[in-house]
Design a protein around this motif. Structure first.
Motif, mmCIF file in Angstrom:
data_model
loop_
_atom_site.group_PDB
_atom_site.id
_atom_site.type_symbol
_atom_site.label_atom_id
_atom_site.label_comp_id
_atom_site.label_asym_id
_atom_site.label_seq_id
_atom_site.Cartn_x
_atom_site.Cartn_y
_atom_site.Cartn_z
ATOM 1 N N THR A 157 0.811 -1.209 -0.129
ATOM 2 C CA THR A 157 -0.013 -0.065 -0.129
ATOM 3 C C THR A 157 0.935 1.169 0.129
ATOM 4 N N PRO A 158 0.630 2.079 -0.930
ATOM 5 C CA PRO A 158 -0.193 2.023 -2.127
ATOM 6 C C PRO A 158 0.824 0.928 -3.057
ATOM 7 N N ALA A 159 0.186 0.609 -4.257
ATOM 8 C CA ALA A 159 0.680 -0.540 -4.961
ATOM 9 C C ALA A 159 2.027 0.090 -5.377
ATOM 10 N N TYR A 160 2.776 -1.089 -5.403
ATOM 11 C CA TYR A 160 4.423 -0.733 -5.891
ATOM 12 C C TYR A 160 4.944 0.257 -4.910
ATOM 13 N N ASN A 161 4.864 -0.106 -3.680
ATOM 14 C CA ASN A 161 5.499 0.868 -2.623
ATOM 15 C C ASN A 161 7.075 0.294 -2.347
ATOM 16 N N ALA A 162 7.933 1.067 -2.992
ATOM 17 C CA ALA A 162 9.233 0.564 -2.824
ATOM 18 C C ALA A 162 10.000 1.062 -1.546
ATOM 19 N N SER A 163 9.212 1.386 -0.581
ATOM 20 C CA SER A 163 9.789 1.746 0.747
ATOM 21 C C SER A 163 9.273 0.513 1.660
ATOM 22 N N ALA A 164 8.271 -0.326 1.388
ATOM 23 C CA ALA A 164 7.874 -1.510 1.922
ATOM 24 C C ALA A 164 7.443 -2.594 1.363
ATOM 25 N N SER A 165 8.494 -3.288 0.737
ATOM 26 C CA SER A 165 8.152 -4.249 -0.437
ATOM 27 C C SER A 165 7.374 -5.518 0.655
ATOM 28 N N SER A 166 6.548 -6.128 0.021
ATOM 29 C CA SER A 166 5.717 -7.364 0.395
ATOM 30 C C SER A 166 5.001 -8.122 -0.751
ATOM 31 N N GLY A 167 4.781 -9.321 -0.471
ATOM 32 C CA GLY A 167 3.662 -10.114 -1.136
ATOM 33 C C GLY A 167 2.421 -10.213 -0.519
ATOM 34 N N SER A 168 1.175 -10.804 -0.921
ATOM 35 C CA SER A 168 0.311 -10.803 -0.426
ATOM 36 C C SER A 168 0.207 -11.850 0.790
ATOM 37 N N ASN A 169 0.818 -12.878 0.674
ATOM 38 C CA ASN A 169 1.015 -13.844 1.587
ATOM 39 C C ASN A 169 -0.463 -14.633 1.914
ATOM 40 N N LEU A 170 -1.215 -14.521 0.657
ATOM 41 C CA LEU A 170 -2.312 -15.256 0.694
ATOM 42 C C LEU A 170 -2.275 -16.673 0.523
ATOM 43 N N GLY A 171 -2.788 -17.626 1.405
ATOM 44 C CA GLY A 171 -2.569 -18.958 0.850
ATOM 45 C C GLY A 171 -3.592 -19.430 -0.139
ATOM 46 N N PRO A 172 -3.249 -20.495 -1.033
ATOM 47 C CA PRO A 172 -3.997 -20.828 -2.141
ATOM 48 C C PRO A 172 -5.491 -21.031 -1.678
ATOM 49 N N SER A 173 -5.822 -21.357 -0.732
ATOM 50 C CA SER A 173 -7.205 -21.620 -0.241
ATOM 51 C C SER A 173 -8.039 -20.659 0.199
ATOM 52 N N ASN A 174 -7.361 -19.473 0.334
ATOM 53 C CA ASN A 174 -7.697 -18.158 1.123
ATOM 54 C C ASN A 174 -8.837 -17.443 0.251
ATOM 55 N N THR A 175 -10.020 -17.242 0.677
ATOM 56 C CA THR A 175 -10.963 -16.536 -0.176
ATOM 57 C C THR A 175 -10.800 -15.324 -0.710
ATOM 58 N N VAL A 176 -9.979 -14.795 -0.015
ATOM 59 C CA VAL A 176 -9.485 -13.242 -0.377
ATOM 60 C C VAL A 176 -8.732 -13.293 -1.593
ATOM 61 N N LEU A 177 -7.899 -14.249 -1.745
ATOM 62 C CA LEU A 177 -7.311 -14.579 -3.010
ATOM 63 C C LEU A 177 -8.009 -14.473 -4.232
ATOM 64 N N LEU A 178 -9.182 -15.334 -3.911
ATOM 65 C CA LEU A 178 -10.219 -15.530 -5.142
ATOM 66 C C LEU A 178 -10.989 -14.198 -5.464
ATOM 67 N N VAL A 179 -11.122 -13.245 -4.374
ATOM 68 C CA VAL A 179 -11.727 -12.041 -4.667
ATOM 69 C C VAL A 179 -10.980 -11.314 -5.282
ATOM 70 N N ASN A 180 -9.687 -11.156 -4.999
ATOM 71 C CA ASN A 180 -8.651 -10.442 -5.639
ATOM 72 C C ASN A 180 -8.572 -10.803 -7.139
ATOM 73 N N VAL A 181 -8.480 -11.860 -7.407
ATOM 74 C CA VAL A 181 -8.331 -12.530 -8.818
ATOM 75 C C VAL A 181 -9.341 -11.978 -9.478
ATOM 76 N N LYS A 182 -10.615 -12.363 -9.239
ATOM 77 C CA LYS A 182 -11.716 -11.897 -9.888
ATOM 78 C C LYS A 182 -12.005 -10.705 -10.155
#
Lengths: 191, 581
Positions: A75-100
């Protein structure tokens, strides 16, 4: 036994700290700045005398006239002062919401496109700063960018090729396109 | 298995094996005190260092004295790292004006770096000043690795020497590991990494004007990008070589500055296993039977190679939940395909899978993709590799001394089967050695399972879990598997920067490191005092394919039996739920 070892322990921690914590990084800096100044400073792209980005650090694009890159979980996207992945697991519903949501955005920008969406275009990168996208992810967007910009697909594809890096020695890594450099190249056509 | 993945995996293993012998011989010569090419430049400084610190290099230490020197040095290092973090706001080289690190996080990080774990409870670029990165973290990257190598060398001397009370001098082993092995390798690697695009500067963060302005979480326009920089390359080189793994940036080696190109990635992941693999040869060289070194290396490879292919396979298959959404996950000439959540486009599936398996076989713990977002079984492999006790390569020094403890257990079990007194390399293995080796094998298990259970029971622990369901359980199990084996990688969704987890993980890392080192040194002392029994017809050969297979099975069975129930509750359940739709 403990008293005997105290002097070596203290002296050696101080001397090795100076050697590995001060001298070693300074020597590396000296060599790096002399031999590879551009890389050592961060591989910055300059335009009209100011920094418009680093060729290694991605930027967020969601305007249809630009190629879009990976999703970024920072946050915001591509924040080069605080790198991070989503760390959402493959079964996490939030992952599906983001993808959709991403698929919906892509379809809204290009309703006629019925091709299957390449997976790296709908998933977030490990760093949140990925400057690249697969060739498939770029191909998916060529027609849209050409239409919005009023350019022929050939012109766009030529720009894509110029910003593509193949596998190292044909073996290592994956062939990718640098999205920031590609978009900068597109902007330079206008003038 | 697709062809591109197969070639990359094979090339990695091949190049690694080619480097084992030259580096292995070099390190053996360093530890035997014979002259190496670098002597001319380094020896004067080395001797001066011994003189000012009052070390008599030729004076050996008994195992207890060796342990005291080691503990003292490590505790002083730990205190220094803690102090620098707490005081960083008042110290120089802090261009971004970062505040002092909180006490619990500073404690966790101090233990983490002193124990060669490098668990990252903090975000590097937003927490640690340049001075802290250099003078606290980089220093421990070197000396914690050198500590592990010193313990290994002491253990090897236990096998070589006969009826001797001393194991060599800890200060000499520590200093020679640092000066002759770690610094020269890091220097070369760091410069090559800079050429690939890794920054090495003391400038503060740079400001870039965005090509397309974007919006932040609350809808405000953002038109600039602050790009964090630093003396990255000097730290990353030793972070990889010393099986440390603590990143300069939060995203570790997924960050394009910490791992810019596929070539940089190849060298970094090669550096992870380089020293642990070569030490096997060093071991064989020093005990004057190189077959023994190859046998141990072979037992490691028997476990390691299938694990890479398994992880690559599960990640390449992709996420079954995506298939109904019109997403293309198939590998082609235009994309790697597969499960790309948390992975970088330039690395795709093969490079990410190689890294995940290498970093958890060795106790490195750096990542080039987010393990939390791996498929359940793709993530099970790294998790389980740590739980095996970090003996498949393992940490520099620590992996091999752990594996030798498993060898002792293996010859004991084999001895029971065939009714002979167990012996290894001519040393009779007695009850004392078996007890100590059993401690080495079992202590990490205790520090994984009990704190995992505790965290799941207490609200202070549960509140850190990020992903719901079985995957949330895996996050906690992964955290303690990582800490209690001094690995340092994470299912990073877990909000580990809380007082509760900083302290419990810190304790797990501390005991898992030193409670293994002390029994290992005790074994070394006890073996050193024994005679060497000549090889006879009754000797169990320990260099044959049969023994290699047997050793691998002992490692697998101990790890598999202890952790199968826990793994069933986490990744296995998640896998079944996902595939059932």
């Amino acid at each position: 036994m403990l008293r005997e070892q105290l002097r070596p322990a203290i002296t050696i921690i101080i001397l090795l700290s100076a050697l590995t914590g001060v001298i070693y990084p300074l020597v590396v800096t000296g060599i790096a700045q002399t031999a590879f100044h551009y890389q050592a400073q961060g591989s910055f792209i300059q335009k009209d005398g100011r920094i418009v980005g680093s060729e290694l650090i991605g930027q967020n694009f969601d305007d249809p006239k630009y190629f879009w890159g990976r999703l970024s979980a920072t946050t915001p996207a591509y924040n080069a002062s605080a790198s991070s992945g989503s760390n959402l697991g493959p079964s996490n519903t939030v992952l599906l919401v983001n993808v959709k949501a991403r698929i919906a955005d892509l379809k809204a920008a290009d309703p006629g496109n019925t091709a299957r969406v390449p997976v790296d275009l709908v998933t977030s990168s490990g760093s949140g700063l990925d400057p690249h996208l697969s060739l498939a992810g770029v191909k998916y967007q060529v027609a849209r960018v050409a239409r919005v910009r009023g350019l022929s697909s050939d012109v766009i594809e030529k720009a894509v090729q110029e910003n593509t890096a193949g596998r190292f020695l044909g073996v290592l890594g994956e062939p990718v396109v640098n999205i920031l450099r590609l978009n900068l190249a597109l902007d330079s056509f206008k003038k | 298995m697709n062809w591109d993945n197969f070639i990359q995996i094979s090339l990695y293993v091949l190049v690694l094996l080619l480097l084992v012998k030259p580096l292995g011989i070099y390190m053996a010569r360093v530890y035997e005190g014979s002259s190496v090419g670098l002597n001319r430049w380094i020896a004067p400084f080395e001797n001066w260092l011994y003189r000012v610190s009052g070390v008599k290099p030729e004076q050996g230490m008994g195992w207890k004295e060796y342990a005291v020197a080691l503990m003292l040095f490590n505790i002083l290092g730990l205190v220094a790292v803690y102090a620098i973090q707490r005081l960083q706001s008042m110290l120089p080289l802090n261009p971004m004006a970062l505040a002092a690190v909180s006490p619990d996080s500073a404690f966790n990080t101090a233990v983490s770096f002193a124990t060669n774990t490098n668990w990252q409870g903090y975000g590097g670029e937003s927490t640690m000043s340049y001075l802290t990165q250099m003078l606290a973290l980089t220093v421990q990257n070197f000396v914690s690795a050198a500590t592990g190598m010193a313990v290994l060398v002491a253990l090897v001397r236990g096998f070589i020497q006969r009826e001797t009370k001393t194991l060599g001098n800890f200060w000499v082993d520590l200093v020679r590991s640092t000066l002759y092995i770690l610094i020269p390798l890091s220097l070369i690697l760091a410069v090559v990494l800079v050429s690939q695009g890794m920054p090495q500067t003391f400038d503060k963060s740079a400001k870039a004007v965005l090509v397309q302005p974007t919006k932040d979480g609350s809808g405000n326009l953002v038109s600039e990008q602050m790009i964090a920089l630093g003396s990255v390359a000097s730290q990353i080189a030793i972070k990889q070589l010393g099986t440390n793994g603590g990143g300069f940036f939060n995203a570790n080696s997924a960050h394009p500055y910490e791992n810019p190109t596929p070539l940089a990635n190849f060298l970094e992941v090669l550096a992870i296993l380089l020293i642990p693999a070569a030490l096997c040869y060093t071991f064989g060289f020093m005990v004057k039977d190189r077959r023994q070194g190859w046998a141990i290396l072979a037992a490691m490879l028997v476990i390691f190679i299938p694990c890479i292919f398994l992880t690559a396979h599960f990640e390449q298959k992709g996420n079954p939940l995506f298939s109904s959404l019109g997403i293309d996950q198939k590998a082609s000439a235009f994309q790697s395909g597969g499960n790309m959540e948390g992975k970088e486009a330039r690395f795709g599936i093969a490079d990410s899978a190689i890294w995940a398996v290498a970093t958890t076989s060795a106790s490195n713990g750096s990542v080039n993709a987010m393990h939390d977002s791996y498929m359940p079984l793709g993530g099970l492999v790294p998790l389980w590799l740590m739980e095996l006790g970090e003996v498949v390569f393992g940490g520099v020094g620590s992996g091999l001394y752990g594996m030798i403890a498993f060898v002792i257990i293996a010859v004991f079990i084999a001895g029971l089967m065939i009714g002979r007194t167990p012996e290894y390399l001519g040393k009779k293995i007695g009850a004392f050695e078996i007890k100590m080796a059993a401690l080495v094998a079992l202590i990490p298990h205790i520090f994984i399972l009990i704190p995992t259970a505790l965290t799941l029971l207490l609200p202070a622990g549960k509140s850190s879990i990020f992903n719901p369901g079985a995957h949330g359980f895996s996050e906690v199990l992964y955290a303690f598997s990582s800490a209690a084996n001094n690995n340092g990688s994470a299912f990073a969704g877990l909000g580990a920067n809380t007082a509760f987890l900083n302290i419990t993980l810190g304790i797990a890392m501390y005991f898992a490191r030193y409670w293994l080192i002390i029994p290992i040194l005790a074994i070394a002392g006890s073996l050193s005092a024994k005679k060497i029994v000549p090889v006879s017809q009754g000797t169990l050969p320990t260099h044959t394919p049969l023994f290699v297979f047997f050793l691998a099975m002992v490692v697998l069975v101990v790890g598999a039996l202890t952790f199968f129930p826990a793994l069933a509750l986490g990744p296995i359940v998640e896998h079944l739920m996902l595939t059932a739709g």
